[in-house]
Design a protein around this motif. Structure first.
Motif, PDB file in Angstrom:
ATOM      1  N   ASN A 100      31.172  36.596  42.824  1.00 57.11           N
ATOM      2  CA  ASN A 100      32.481  37.237  42.720  1.00 57.11           C
ATOM      3  C   ASN A 100      32.408  38.588  42.028  1.00 57.11           C
ATOM      4  OD1 ASN A 100      33.602  35.106  44.010  1.00 57.11           O
ATOM      5  ND2 ASN A 100      34.660  34.261  42.237  1.00 57.11           N
ATOM      6  N   ARG A 130      38.824  48.967  46.376  1.00 57.96           N
ATOM      7  CA  ARG A 130      37.407  48.703  46.168  1.00 57.96           C
ATOM      8  C   ARG A 130      37.086  47.222  46.299  1.00 57.96           C
ATOM      9  NH1 ARG A 130      35.039  53.272  44.259  1.00 57.96           N
ATOM     10  NH2 ARG A 130      36.272  54.652  42.941  1.00 57.96           N
ATOM     11  N   ALA A 131      35.997  46.963  46.975  1.00 55.32           N
ATOM     12  CA  ALA A 131      35.461  45.604  47.097  1.00 55.32           C
ATOM     13  C   ALA A 131      34.167  45.735  47.876  1.00 55.32           C
ATOM     14  CB  ALA A 131      36.424  44.699  47.856  1.00 55.32           C
ATOM     15  N   ALA A 132      33.279  44.768  47.700  1.00 55.62           N
ATOM     16  CA  ALA A 132      32.015  44.832  48.441  1.00 55.62           C
ATOM     17  C   ALA A 132      32.274  44.817  49.948  1.00 55.62           C
ATOM     18  CB  ALA A 132      31.130  43.667  48.049  1.00 55.62           C
ATOM     19  N   LYS A 188      29.995  40.612  42.025  1.00 54.96           N
ATOM     20  CA  LYS A 188      29.447  41.605  42.965  1.00 54.96           C
ATOM     21  C   LYS A 188      30.463  41.956  44.062  1.00 54.96           C
ATOM     22  CE  LYS A 188      24.897  40.184  43.167  1.00 54.96           C
ATOM     23  NZ  LYS A 188      24.016  39.433  44.047  1.00 54.96           N
ATOM     24  N   ALA A 189      31.240  40.956  44.458  1.00 52.48           N
ATOM     25  CA  ALA A 189      32.171  41.168  45.579  1.00 52.48           C
ATOM     26  C   ALA A 189      33.398  41.956  45.158  1.00 52.48           C
ATOM     27  CB  ALA A 189      32.599  39.821  46.156  1.00 52.48           C
ATOM     28  N   GLY A 190      33.807  41.808  43.928  1.00 49.30           N
ATOM     29  CA  GLY A 190      35.054  42.421  43.472  1.00 49.30           C
ATOM     30  C   GLY A 190      34.881  43.896  43.147  1.00 49.30           C
ATOM     31  N   GLY A 191      35.978  44.620  43.228  1.00 47.91           N
ATOM     32  CA  GLY A 191      35.942  46.045  42.930  1.00 47.91           C
ATOM     33  C   GLY A 191      36.098  46.326  41.444  1.00 47.91           C
ATOM     34  N   GLN A 209      30.839  39.503  52.869  1.00 47.51           N
ATOM     35  CA  GLN A 209      30.646  39.762  51.438  1.00 47.51           C
ATOM     36  C   GLN A 209      31.915  39.688  50.599  1.00 47.51           C
ATOM     37  OE1 GLN A 209      28.576  43.637  51.738  1.00 47.51           O
ATOM     38  NE2 GLN A 209      26.856  42.550  50.886  1.00 47.51           N
ATOM     39  N   LYS A 240      40.182  40.102  41.693  1.00 47.09           N
ATOM     40  CA  LYS A 240      39.018  40.432  40.868  1.00 47.09           C
ATOM     41  C   LYS A 240      37.729  39.963  41.535  1.00 47.09           C
ATOM     42  CE  LYS A 240      38.840  36.292  37.970  1.00 47.09           C
ATOM     43  NZ  LYS A 240      37.468  35.878  38.207  1.00 47.09           N
ATOM     44  N   ASN A 241      37.869  39.004  42.456  1.00 44.42           N
ATOM     45  CA  ASN A 241      36.690  38.486  43.144  1.00 44.42           C
ATOM     46  C   ASN A 241      36.459  39.151  44.492  1.00 44.42           C
ATOM     47  OD1 ASN A 241      36.839  36.651  41.044  1.00 44.42           O
ATOM     48  ND2 ASN A 241      37.935  35.157  42.290  1.00 44.42           N
ATOM     49  N   GLY A 242      37.307  40.125  44.836  1.00 44.96           N
ATOM     50  CA  GLY A 242      37.194  40.743  46.158  1.00 44.96           C
ATOM     51  C   GLY A 242      37.232  39.698  47.257  1.00 44.96           C
ATOM     52  N   TYR A 268      37.414  49.335  38.789  1.00 46.10           N
ATOM     53  CA  TYR A 268      38.216  50.556  38.741  1.00 46.10           C
ATOM     54  C   TYR A 268      38.104  51.220  37.375  1.00 46.10           C
ATOM     55  CZ  TYR A 268      40.228  48.568  42.948  1.00 46.10           C
ATOM     56  OH  TYR A 268      40.406  48.035  44.208  1.00 46.10           O
ATOM     57  N   GLU A 293      42.568  55.853  43.151  1.00 44.21           N
ATOM     58  CA  GLU A 293      41.236  55.426  43.606  1.00 44.21           C
ATOM     59  C   GLU A 293      41.365  54.689  44.931  1.00 44.21           C
ATOM     60  OE1 GLU A 293      38.334  53.974  40.436  1.00 44.21           O
ATOM     61  OE2 GLU A 293      40.267  53.659  39.491  1.00 44.21           O
TER      62      GLU A 293
END
Lengths: 639, 250, 217
Positions: free
Chosen positions: C80, B103-105, C82-85, B210, B170-172, C87, B100
Motif C-alpha cells: 500500500n 498521485r498513485a502508482a 508503494k501504491a499510494g501517492g 499496481q 492512502k493506499n492508492g 503529496y 499537484e
C-alpha cells in the motif's frame, strides 16, 4: 456534382428493410482482412467500433480524450427518444417521424428521419441489455418522460445523466472488443488529416497528443464520428476539446459540408457571468417539464424573484405557445428568451437571463419528487452559482449547443468522398434545421449500432480485392508533410496574443451575427471581420512549446485555425438562405408575430458546400432538393 | 483577489518534477478553478513561458477528465465536487494554493498535472460489461427491473472515472472504481450471467495495475464527485467471495 | 495471491482474534471477585485451560492468527505504501478517521503489548517458577496481582487497551465488509455493534489492572 442521396425505393415504412435486404455483405472470413478506422468514440463512434469489432472487422478507434468514456456524449442529460409507445399515449414510429420532421422545420430527408424513428425501438433494447440503468416504474417496467416539441412521453432517461449512462454502455461494449483484440484503441490521438488515394478515403494522419508524434494509419474505410463544432462560439455548452477539425479537414479533401450555419442554441443553459468564462453549463431541457419560464413584466425590475407577485410575471412561453407552453421546441424557446432579453426584461447581473421556476411543481409534487427527478441538476446548479434552486428560481439563458449541420452524407451515411462515412453529430442528416430534445443521443447511437454496420459492409463488400492499404503511399507522405508544416507554422508565428483571445473574438462575432438571429448586413460584415481576424491570427498568435511533445496550446491553435474557415462558411450558408427555418432565423424573413417564415418554393433544399480548392475563394454551393412524398410541409406551429 | 500558486511542473513521464511558484492577480471569485488556471496560462503564454498542462474537457462535472490535488485534497476543498465545478469563492484573497497531480502508482504522471488513467480503461476492458452483441438484445420490457434496483444500479453506475478515489486513498486503491462497476452489473438481471467471471477478472486486472488494498478508510466516498458509496466495495468483496468460494466449478 | 485474498486473511484472523478477546475477557472478569474467591476461581480456570486438549488446539489457532495477522499486515502495508501517492501538503486526512488510516501503528502497539503480556503471564505460567495456591493450582492470580502493583505497567496496559479499542472499531466494521456484508442496514448495525463491542471489551480489560492496582495497594 449531382448529389445523389441514394434513397431506396418503396413505401416509407419499407425503405430501410428494402435496403437491408439488398445490401451487399462481407463474408465473415474476409472481415478481419478489412481495416476500419473510426475517429471519435462518443455514442456514434464507440457503438460503431464495437459493432464492427463484434462482426469481425479489424477496427482502429481514435479519440483525443484520455479515455473513450470522456467523449462529450457523456454530458447529455435529459434522455433518449424511442417510439416504444409504452405509455399508450398514441405514439408510433410514424408519429415520431412526423414530430422529428416537423421539429426540423421540414429541412431533412423523409427517409432518413423515418429510419431514425424506426431504429429507435431497437436502441432501447440494446441499451437495456448492456445494463444501462434507465428510470423504471415500481413494477419494473421502463419509465418515460416528455420532452420539448412533442405531445407524447417517449423519452427514456437515467436520472439527469442519460448521455453518460448510454455512453458507458457503449464504451463498455467497445472495451470488450478492445479486450478481444478486434478493436485497437488510440486514445489521446487527434486526427490531423484525411488521406485520400485514387479518390477513396484510405486513412488518416493522427497526432499522438502525449508524445507529439505524427502517425499514419491506413484502412479500407474511414468513419468520422467526431461530434459537433458548436464550440466555435467559444461560449457554448460543449466540452473544451470539442472541435470541427476532423470534418473540416475532410471537407478540404472533398467532402461536402451541409448546412453549417444550423446551430441549435439551447434555451436552458446557465448565463454568462464574466469574460473569463470558458463554457456555459447546460441545464437539461427536461427541467422544462416541471419548471415554468418567466421574466418580470416590469422593465428595470429590482426585486428578488420570490418578491415578484404572480400577476407581475410574464410566463411568455405559456402566453405565446399555449399548446406546448414551456415545452416549446428549443429554437422557439431560445428565440423567445432572446426577444424578452432584448426587450429589456432580462434578469441577473448582466441582464442576460430568464427565470426557470419550480415553485409550482414543488408545491404540487413535493420537494422529494422533484429531487428524485432532477436532484443532480439542482446540485450542479448550486455548485456553480451558489444558489439553492429549491428555494428560488434558476436563472437560465440560451447557449450554443448542437450542430445540425455537418458533413453531407447520403442515405448510407457516406460523404461525397467514397469510403468516408460520417456519423452522429458530425453529419448533417436527420434533424433538419432544428433538433428535438433527446434525439441526438438517439441519432448518434442508431447511426453507430444499426445503420452504419450495414452500409459500411455494403461499401466494403468489394474492397477485399484491394488488399492491405499501405501507409507508404505517396498520399500519406504528402498529408503527413502538410500536417507537420501546419503545426510548425503555428509555432513560428510567435505573436502577442493567445489562442483563446482569437477564439473568444471569433465566438463573439458569430454569436452576434450568425447566432440566434441573422441578417444580410450582419453576415456580410461578419465574413469580412472573420477574414481579418484570421489574418491577424496568422500574424499575431503566440503558441508556446514544441510540436514534439504534449502541447495543449498547439492543439487548440490548430482547432481555432479551422474554426475561422468554418465560421466563414457558416456565414455564407446563412447568407445564401433567404428564409427562416428552424434554428436559422433571418430577421428579414419573419411573420408579423415574429415567427420564422419559411420559403419552401425556393429553399426546400439542403445546402451542401464544396471546398473551392483555395483559401479565401468563395465556397461553392451545391443543392440537394428535398422532396416530401409522405408528409406535406406545414407551417410549424406550437401555439 | 490575488493568489499565490505552487504548481507541480514535470516535463514528461521520466523527468523529475518540482513545485514552481506563480503569482496571479485579478482573480474573480466567480471563476471556476479551471478558469483560474486558464487565466494563469494566458499570463504565462504572454510572458512566453510554457503553460501548465492540465486535464479538463466538459467542465460540467460529468466527463471525469479533470482532477488535481488542491492543497492536499483531491478535487479541492468542496466535498463531492470535481475540480471544474469548484469555484474561486471557496478561496481567500492572498491565499497560497498548492496544486499537484493525482498521485498513485497506478496513475503515472504524463506531464505537469496530467496523469495516465489508462488503468481504469483496462479494468473495464477486463470484464466491466455485459457480453451482448449489437442486435442480440430482447425487447426491453421483457426484463423487468424494480425501481429500487434500477436506482441502486444507477447510483453505482454514476461513477465518472475521474480517479479521485485513488488519489485520495492512502493506499492508492482502485477498489471504489472497480466495485462500482461490479456492483452495478451484479444488481441488474440482464448482467447476472457473467457476474462471477466479471468480479474475478476485474479484480485481477485491478491488482495488475499496481493499485493498493482497500483498507476501508472510506475517504474515497467522501471525495468522490458522485458520492459513490463504499458499500460498493463491500458488494465487490461479496461478489469475489461468492465467485471464489461459494460457486462449485466444473 | 491477490488483494482480496490478503484482505480475507486479515479479516478472518482479525475477527477470530476479536472473538477470542470475548472469551478471554469473560474468563478474566473473575479478577473482579473478592480477592480470595477470585484467587480460587481464577487459578482453577487457568489450570482448566492448560489441561484441555480442545483449548490447546484453539490456542494454536490463536498463535497462528496473531502471526498471520501481523505478517499480512506488514505485506499489505508495504504494498500500500508503494501504491499510494505522496503529496507535499497532505490534507486528505479530513475525509477519514485517523484510526482507520493508522491501523498499522495501532497494530504495532498491540503487537508489542502482546509480547509484553505473554512475557508477564503466559511465559511465567508455562516456564517460570510459580507457587501453588491452597487448592493445589498454580497461583497465577498472585502473579497477576503482583504485576499490577507496578503503576507503570498499569499505564502501559491502559494505553494498549485504548489502541486496541480503536483497532477493533475499525477492524470489525472493515473485516465484516471484507467478508462481503454489503446491506446498508446490516452494515450500520455491525458498525454500531463493533463500536459497542470494542469499547466494552477494552474498557473492561483496562479496568482489570486499575481495579487490582487500587484494591491491592
Amino acid at each position: 456534382m449531382k448529389l445523389d442521396a441514394k434513397i431506396p425505393q418503396g413505401p416509407l415504412e419499407e425503405k430501410w428493410s428494402n435496403y437491408k435486404k439488398t445490401a451487399r455483405l462481407v463474408n465473415p472470413a474476409n472481415r478481419k482482412k478489412l481495416d476500419v478506422i473510426v475517429v471519435g468514440t462518443g455514442l456514434a463512434g464507440a457503438s460503431l467500433a464495437a459493432s464492427m469489432g463484434e462482426l469481425g472487422y479489424n477496427v482502429k478507434a481514435f479519440c483525443f480524450q484520455d479515455s473513450p468514456r470522456r467523449a462529450h456524449s457523456v454530458a447529455a442529460q435529459g434522455g433518449v427518444n424511442a417510439a416504444k409507445n409504452y405509455k399508450n399515449d398514441g405514439d408510433s414510429v410514424y408519429r415520431m417521424f412526423v414530430d422529428t420532421l416537423k421539429g426540423g422545420d421540414f429541412r431533412a430527408r423523409e427517409a432518413n428521419v423515418y429510419r431514425l424513428a424506426e431504429c429507435s425501438v431497437n436502441l432501447i433494447d440494446q441499451a437495456v441489455a448492456q445494463g444501462v440503468p434507465f428510470g423504471r416504474e415500481y413494477a419494473g417496467y421502463l419509465n418515460n418522460r416528455s420532452f420539448g416539441g412533442v405531445q407524447v412521453s417517449r423519452t427514456f432517461y437515467a436520472r439527469g445523466q442519460t448521455g453518460q449512462q448510454l455512453l458507458l454502455g457503449t464504451y463498455q461494449a467497445l472495451m470488450r472488443q478492445v479486450d478481444k483484440g478486434s478493436v485497437q484503441l488510440y486514445s489521446s490521438h487527434e486526427m490531423l488529416d484525411l488521406v485520400v488515394i485514387d479518390g477513396k478515403a484510405r486513412g488518416i494522419i493522427a497526432r499522438n497528443l502525449e508524445t507529439g508524434e505524427l502517425e499514419r494509419h491506413a484502412a479500407h474505410t474511414v468513419v468520422l464520428a467526431t461530434g459537433g463544432f458548436g464550440k466555435i462560439y467559444y461560449l457554448s455548452t460543449l466540452a473544451m476539446g470539442c472541435n470541427g477539425s476532423a470534418i473540416w479537414r475532410a471537407h478540404k479533401k472533398g467532402a461536402y459540408f451541409a448546412s453549417p450555419s444550423w446551430t441549435q442554441i439551447h434555451p436552458t443553459s446557465l448565463p454568462q457571468s464574466g469574460d473569463y468564462q470558458s463554457k456555459l453549463t447546460l441545464m437539461s431541457e427536461s427541467l422544462r417539464n416541471d419548471g415554468r419560464i418567466w421574466v418580470p413584466k416590469n422593465l428595470e425590475e429590482t426585486r428578488l424573484a420570490n418578491d415578484i407577485p404572480e400577476e407581475e410575471r410574464d410566463y411568455y412561453l405559456e402566453r405565446r405557445y399555449p399548446a406546448f407552453g414551456n415545452l416549446a421546441p428549443r429554437d422557439i424557446s431560445s428565440r423567445a428568451a432572446k426577444e424578452r432579453i432584448d426587450a429589456g426584461h432580462g434578469i441577473g447581473a448582466l441582464k442576460n437571463a430568464v427565470y426557470l421556476d419550480f415553485s409550482k411543481a414543488i408545491r404540487e409534487q413535493g420537494q422529494a419528487k422533484i429531487a428524485e427527478k432532477y436532484g443532480n441538476l439542482f446540485n450542479m446548479y448550486e455548485k456553480i452559482t451558489g444558489i439553492n434552486a429549491y428555494k428560488e428560481p434558476m436563472m437560465i439563458s440560451p447557449a450554443a449547443h448542437f450542430s445540425m449541420g455537418g458533413l453531407w452524407v447520403d442515405y448510407e451515411l457516406m460523404t461525397t468522398i467514397p469510403g468516408l462515412f460520417a456519423l452522429g453529430e458530425a453529419n448533417f442528416a436527420d434533424h433538419g434545421a432544428n433538433r428535438l430534445g433527446a434525439n441526438s443521443l438517439l441519432q448518434a447511437s442508431v447511426d453507430g449500432y444499426f445503420i452504419a454496420p450495414y452500409t459500411i459492409a455494403n461499401y466494403l463488400s468489394d474492397q477485399i480485392k484491394v488488399g492491405k492499404i499501405s501507409t507508404q503511399d505517396v498520399a500519406f507522405e504528402v498529408a503527413e508533410k502538410e500536417a507537420h508544416e501546419k503545426l510548425h507554422h503555428l509555432l513560428t508565428i510567435k505573436g502577442k496574443y493567445t489562442v483563446d483571445y482569437f477564439h473568444k473574438k471569433l465566438g463573439k462575432l458569430l454569436y452576434d451575427y450568425c447566432g440566434l438571429a441573422r441578417n444580410k448586413e450582419g453576415l456580410e460584415f461578419a465574413i469580412k471581420e472573420i477574414k481579418k481576424l484570421k489574418e491577424e491570427f496568422y500574424t499575431d498568435v503566440n503558441v508556446t512549446g514544441t510540436a514534439g511533445a504534449m502541447n495543449a496550446e498547439l492543439e487548440k491553435a490548430g482547432r481555432v485555425a479551422d474554426y475561422f474557415e468554418i465560421g466563414i462558411l457558416m456565414c455564407y450558408d446563412a447568407l445564401t438562405r433567404d428564409e427562416s427555418c428552424g434554428a436559422h432565423f433571418r430577421e428579414e424573413y419573419q411573420t408579423e408575430e415574429g415567427e420564422a417564415q419559411r420559403n419552401d418554393e425556393q429553399f426546400q433544399f439542403i445546402s451542401a458546400w464544396e471546398w473551392p480548392g483555395m483559401v479565401d475563394s468563395e465556397p461553392i454551393l451545391n443543392k440537394e432538393d428535398l422532396t416530401f412524398e409522405f408528409v406535406q410541409p406545414t407551417i410549424r406551429s406550437y401555439k | 483577489m490575488k493568489l499565490y500558486l505552487k504548481i507541480w511542473r514535470q516535463k514528461d513521464r521520466v523527468s523529475e518534477g518540482k513545485l514552481v511558484e506563480y503569482t496571479l492577480d485579478n482573480v474573480n471569485t466567480h471563476m471556476s478553478f479551471l478558469e483560474m488556471l486558464d487565466t494563469l496560462n494566458n499570463q504565462l503564454i504572454t510572458n512566453n513561458e510554457e503553460p501548465v498542462e492540465f486535464d479538463h474537457d466538459c467542465r460540467e462535472g460529468i466527463c471525469g477528465q479533470c482532477g488535481v490535488v488542491i492543497n492536499g485534497i483531491a478535487h479541492g476543498p468542496l466535498k463531492n465536487t470535481t475540480t471544474c465545478q469548484l469555484h474561486m469563492r471557496e478561496f481567500k484573497d492572498n491565499e497560497t494554493i498548492l496544486i499537484e497531480p493525482f498521485r498513485a502508482a497506478g496513475f503515472p504522471v504524463k506531464k505537469d498535472l496530467k496523469v495516465d488513467r489508462g488503468a481504469f480503461d483496462r479494468i473495464i476492458s477486463s470484464g466491466g460489461y455485459v457480453s451482448v452483441n449489437t442486435g442480440q438484445a430482447p425487447e426491453a420490457n421483457t426484463i423487468p427491473v424494480g425501481h429500487e434496483t434500477a436506482e441502486a444500479a444507477f447510483d453505482s453506475a454514476a461513477c465518472i472515472g475521474c480517479g479521485a478515489c485513488v488519489a485520495t486513498c492512502k493506499n492508492g486503491s482502485a477498489a471504489l472504481f472497480t466495485s462500482a462497476k461490479i456492483t452495478q452489473l451484479a444488481l441488474l438481471p440482464q448482467a447476472k450471467e457473467e457476474r462471477d467471471q466479471r468480479a474475478l477478472k476485474m479484480i485481477a486486472q485491478m491488482d495488475k495495475e499496481q493499485f493498493g488494498h482497500c483498507s476501508n478508510t472510506e475517504a474515497c466516498e467522501v471525495e468522490c464527485p458522485q458520492g459513490i458509496s463504499v458499500l460498493n466495495i463491500a458488494r465487490m468483496n461479496y461478489e469475489y467471495n461468492r465467485a471464489s468460494f461459494l460457486k462449485f466449478k466444473k | 495471491m491477490n488483494t482480496q485474498i490478503r484482505k480475507i486473511i486479515m479479516a478472518c484472523t482479525g475477527l477470530f482474534l476479536c472473538f477470542f478477546l470475548l472469551i478471554h475477557f469473560l474468563g478474566n472478569t473473575q479478577l473482579f471477585l473478592a480477592p480470595e474467591e477470585a484467587r480460587k476461581s481464577f487459578n482453577m480456570y487457568s489450570s482448566f485451560l492448560t489441561g484441555n486438549i480442545f483449548v490447546k488446539l484453539v490456542s494454536y489457532v490463536l498463535y497462528l492468527s496473531i502471526i498471520l495477522h501481523a505478517i499480512y499486515a506488514l505485506i499489505i502495508s508495504t504494498i500500500n505504501r508503494k501504491a499510494g501517492g505522496h503529496y507535499s501538503t497532505d490534507n486528505r486526512g479530513r475525509s477519514s478517521k485517523w484510526y482507520s488510516r493508522n491501523m498499522g501503528i495501532l497494530g504495532t502497539i498491540i503487537l508489542i503489548f502482546i509480547v509484553l503480556h505473554f512475557q508477564n503471564f503466559w511465559y511465567v505460567y508455562k516456564f517460570g517458577s510459580i507457587g501453588l495456591d491452597p487448592w493445589g493450582h498454580k497461583d497465577l492470580y498472585t502473579v497477576v496481582v503482583t504485576a499490577f502493583q507496578q503503576g507503570w505497567l498499569v499505564i502501559v496496559y491502559v494505553i494498549a487497551m485504548a489502541a486496541l479499542a480503536y483497532h477493533l472499531i475499525q477492524g470489525i466494521s472493515s473485516g465484516i465488509r471484507t467478508l462481503g456484508l454489503f446491506h446498508p442496514k446490516f452494515v450500520r448495525w455491525i458498525n454500531i455493534f463493533g463500536m459497542v463491542y470494542a469499547i466494552a471489551i477494552c474498557v473492561g480489560f483496562a479496568l482489570m489492572p486499575i481495579y487490582i492496582y487500587f484494591t491491592h495497594n
